[in-house]
Every structure is written in C-alpha cells, then in structure tokens.
Design a protein around this motif. Structure first.
Motif, PDB file in Angstrom:
ATOM      1  N   VAL A  47       0.841  -1.198   0.000  1.00 61.29           N
ATOM      2  CA  VAL A  47       0.000   0.000   0.000  1.00 61.29           C
ATOM      3  C   VAL A  47       0.874   1.245   0.000  1.00 61.29           C
ATOM      4  O   VAL A  47       1.961   1.261   0.591  1.00 61.29           O
ATOM      5  CB  VAL A  47      -0.947   0.020   1.225  1.00 61.29           C
ATOM      6  N   PRO A  48       0.443   2.308  -0.670  1.00 61.62           N
ATOM      7  CA  PRO A  48       1.212   3.559  -0.673  1.00 61.62           C
ATOM      8  C   PRO A  48       1.374   4.109   0.743  1.00 61.62           C
ATOM      9  O   PRO A  48       0.422   4.125   1.524  1.00 61.62           O
ATOM     10  CB  PRO A  48       0.360   4.497  -1.537  1.00 61.62           C
ATOM     11  N   GLY A  49       2.585   4.537   1.060  1.00 59.16           N
ATOM     12  CA  GLY A  49       2.841   5.117   2.370  1.00 59.16           C
ATOM     13  C   GLY A  49       3.062   4.097   3.471  1.00 59.16           C
ATOM     14  O   GLY A  49       3.191   4.487   4.642  1.00 59.16           O
ATOM     15  N   GLY A  50       3.095   2.843   3.127  1.00 57.90           N
ATOM     16  CA  GLY A  50       3.273   1.815   4.157  1.00 57.90           C
ATOM     17  C   GLY A  50       4.709   1.453   4.435  1.00 57.90           C
ATOM     18  O   GLY A  50       4.991   0.630   5.301  1.00 57.90           O
ATOM     19  N   GLU A  51       5.649   2.084   3.706  1.00 59.53           N
ATOM     20  CA  GLU A  51       7.055   1.727   3.860  1.00 59.53           C
ATOM     21  C   GLU A  51       7.571   1.997   5.261  1.00 59.53           C
ATOM     22  O   GLU A  51       8.380   1.227   5.797  1.00 59.53           O
ATOM     23  CB  GLU A  51       7.919   2.489   2.847  1.00 59.53           C
ATOM     24  N   ALA A  52       7.117   3.079   5.887  1.00 58.11           N
ATOM     25  CA  ALA A  52       7.613   3.434   7.215  1.00 58.11           C
ATOM     26  C   ALA A  52       7.242   2.353   8.229  1.00 58.11           C
ATOM     27  O   ALA A  52       8.067   1.934   9.051  1.00 58.11           O
ATOM     28  CB  ALA A  52       7.051   4.785   7.650  1.00 58.11           C
ATOM     29  N   ALA A  53       5.995   1.902   8.190  1.00 66.24           N
ATOM     30  CA  ALA A  53       5.557   0.847   9.106  1.00 66.24           C
ATOM     31  C   ALA A  53       6.320  -0.444   8.829  1.00 66.24           C
ATOM     32  O   ALA A  53       6.714  -1.163   9.756  1.00 66.24           O
ATOM     33  CB  ALA A  53       4.052   0.617   8.963  1.00 66.24           C
ATOM     34  N   ALA A  54       6.547  -0.740   7.549  1.00 66.68           N
ATOM     35  CA  ALA A  54       7.291  -1.948   7.191  1.00 66.68           C
ATOM     36  C   ALA A  54       8.712  -1.894   7.732  1.00 66.68           C
ATOM     37  O   ALA A  54       9.237  -2.896   8.228  1.00 66.68           O
ATOM     38  CB  ALA A  54       7.293  -2.126   5.681  1.00 66.68           C
ATOM     39  N   ILE A  55       9.332  -0.727   7.636  1.00 65.87           N
ATOM     40  CA  ILE A  55      10.707  -0.575   8.125  1.00 65.87           C
ATOM     41  C   ILE A  55      10.753  -0.745   9.639  1.00 65.87           C
ATOM     42  O   ILE A  55      11.675  -1.379  10.179  1.00 65.87           O
ATOM     43  CB  ILE A  55      11.275   0.789   7.707  1.00 65.87           C
ATOM     44  N   ARG A  56       9.768  -0.201  10.360  1.00 63.39           N
ATOM     45  CA  ARG A  56       9.753  -0.355  11.821  1.00 63.39           C
ATOM     46  C   ARG A  56       9.652  -1.827  12.214  1.00 63.39           C
ATOM     47  O   ARG A  56      10.352  -2.294  13.118  1.00 63.39           O
ATOM     48  CB  ARG A  56       8.587   0.443  12.414  1.00 63.39           C
ATOM     49  N   LEU A  57       8.786  -2.554  11.525  1.00 63.58           N
ATOM     50  CA  LEU A  57       8.645  -3.976  11.816  1.00 63.58           C
ATOM     51  C   LEU A  57       9.884  -4.747  11.378  1.00 63.58           C
ATOM     52  O   LEU A  57      10.259  -5.749  12.009  1.00 63.58           O
ATOM     53  CB  LEU A  57       7.404  -4.536  11.123  1.00 63.58           C
ATOM     54  N   LEU A  58      10.525  -4.290  10.319  1.00 58.36           N
ATOM     55  CA  LEU A  58      11.766  -4.918   9.868  1.00 58.36           C
ATOM     56  C   LEU A  58      12.859  -4.772  10.923  1.00 58.36           C
ATOM     57  O   LEU A  58      13.581  -5.732  11.223  1.00 58.36           O
ATOM     58  CB  LEU A  58      12.220  -4.285   8.552  1.00 58.36           C
ATOM     59  N   ILE A  59      12.965  -3.585  11.488  1.00 56.52           N
ATOM     60  CA  ILE A  59      13.954  -3.353  12.545  1.00 56.52           C
ATOM     61  C   ILE A  59      13.687  -4.278  13.729  1.00 56.52           C
ATOM     62  O   ILE A  59      14.613  -4.872  14.299  1.00 56.52           O
ATOM     63  CB  ILE A  59      13.927  -1.877  12.988  1.00 56.52           C
ATOM     64  N   LEU A  60      12.423  -4.413  14.096  1.00 53.66           N
ATOM     65  CA  LEU A  60      12.049  -5.302  15.190  1.00 53.66           C
ATOM     66  C   LEU A  60      12.435  -6.745  14.863  1.00 53.66           C
ATOM     67  O   LEU A  60      12.987  -7.465  15.710  1.00 53.66           O
ATOM     68  CB  LEU A  60      10.548  -5.197  15.449  1.00 53.66           C
TER      69      LEU A  60
END
Length: 231
Positions: free
Chosen positions: A192-205
């Motif tokens: 989804v557009p704009g979802g990269e930030a949330a994906a990155i946070r979960l990636l860091i976790l």
C-alpha cells in the motif's frame, strides 16, 4: 515506546509472539523425543525420519503451507475430523502456530540432537547399571546435561516462528487481527502507498529478534562445547 508502532503493527507483534510461543512449546516435547531417537537409537526407517524432519528446511515454505492446507483444511478428511472436535487450524491463528512449529521443528531437533550426541553414553549406562530405568536415566542424567542444547533449540525455534512467512500465509492467509503476523504485516504494508515506514519499523524489530536469538544460541552452544571439553 507505544508511539513507535501503530495499533495495526502492535497487533501483528502480539500475534507473532503468541504464535511463536505456542509453536515453540508445541514442538518441544516431540522435538526432544525425535532428537533422542535420532541420536541414541538404531531402528528401521531412521534415515527416512531424519529426511522428514529436515524436509521443511529445503522444501519451499509455500509448498509446506499448501501441504498443511491439504491435510488440515476443513475440507480434508483429517481437518474435517478435527473440526468435529472443535479444532480448526486453517485460516486461524492456531494454524499459524502449527505452520510455524513445522518450519521451526528441524532447528529445534538439530540443536537438541547435537547436545545429546555430546553426552558420553557411558554416563547413561552407569546409571542404568544401578537399576534406573530409561525414563529415570533420561530425567536425572541426560536432561540436565542437554539443557543448554534444549534452550538453544527453543531460542532458534522461537525466532524462526516469529519470522515464518511462506507456509503461514499459504495455510492461514493474511487476515488482520487474526492471522497477520509480523512478516505478513511487512508484506501487507509494502503493498500500500505510504506503508514503507511501518514496514521498516517492523523490519527493525524482526532484525533485533533474529540477532538476539543468534547471540543466545551461540552462548548456549559455547556452554555445550565447554562441557564436551571437560568430558
């Protein structure tokens, strides 16, 4: 900390923790039994059992998930029979736990098996000559010695369960609040557009959990090595 992740992200984290805990606990007793059998027993079909245990490591995760769906789906004979008992895996969080347990099982078994093979069989034989049965020998001699291996296997299994994606999304789909674990959430956010930030946070976790698991596993492995060196 609560502001770092959004509600949907926290839901995925909590579900992943729930799935990983149940997957690890569910695989523990069968894992110890299979590891002990492979390390200590000689029996017909041992090589086949070893192949089946490690199959999830080489089989595409999507294929594993599809096999689970064919076996435990509500239209399958086994899945239908379990449904009559009120047990449903397909498209439920319980199915995510089952898929994670299957994928993590080889790592759990391997860590425990290596730990058992590091124990001198003479110690078990000595206890047996004193009249102890196999269960008592295992509980009083083998189990305390292989505990670091069990813990290492559990840590790796937990981390694998937290990161499982292919088998899970094939077997239980990606339903928000029900089957959307952290890996599924990362995939969903990237669509989804704009979802990269949330994906990155979960990636860091996810990276943090994986690194922590590997560090703990290495610590337990060194404890096993020290015991072998002292043996």
């Amino acid at each position: 900390m609560s502001g770092w992740l959004g509600a949907a992200e926290w839901a995925a984290v909590f579900l992943s923790l729930k799935v990983a805990v149940w997957a690890t606990l569910g695989a523990l007793i069968p894992g110890v039994f299979v590891a002990y059998a492979l390390a200590r027993w000689q029996f017909f079909g041992k090589s086949l059992l070893n192949v089946l245990v490690h199959m999830p490591l080489v089989l595409p995760p999507v294929a594993t998930g599809y096999l689970l769906l064919l076996s435990f789906g509500t239209q399958a004979p086994l899945g239908a029979a379990l449904k009559e008992l009120g047990i449903v895996f397909a498209f439920r969080w319980t199915g995510a736990a089952l898929a994670a347990a299957v994928m993590a099982f080889p790592l759990l078994v391997r860590a425990i098996r290596l730990s058992i093979e590091a124990v001198d069989p003479a110690l078990e034989q000595a206890a047996a000559t004193l009249g102890a049965n196999r269960i008592w020998v295992f509980a009083t001699v083998t189990l305390p010695l292989i505990l670091p291996g069990i813990l290492a296997g559990m840590v790796l299994a937990f981390a694998k369960a937290m990161g499982e994606f292919g088998a899970t999304i094939t077997f239980v789909s990606n339903i928000p609040g029900q089957t959307r674990t952290v890996p599924s959430a990362i995939y969903a956010f990237l669509q989804v557009p704009g979802g990269e930030a949330a994906a990155i946070r979960l990636l860091i976790l996810s990276v943090g959990v994986a690194m922590g698991a590997l560090i703990l596993s290495e610590i337990f492995a060194r404890k096993i090595a020290r015991r072998v060196g002292q043996g």
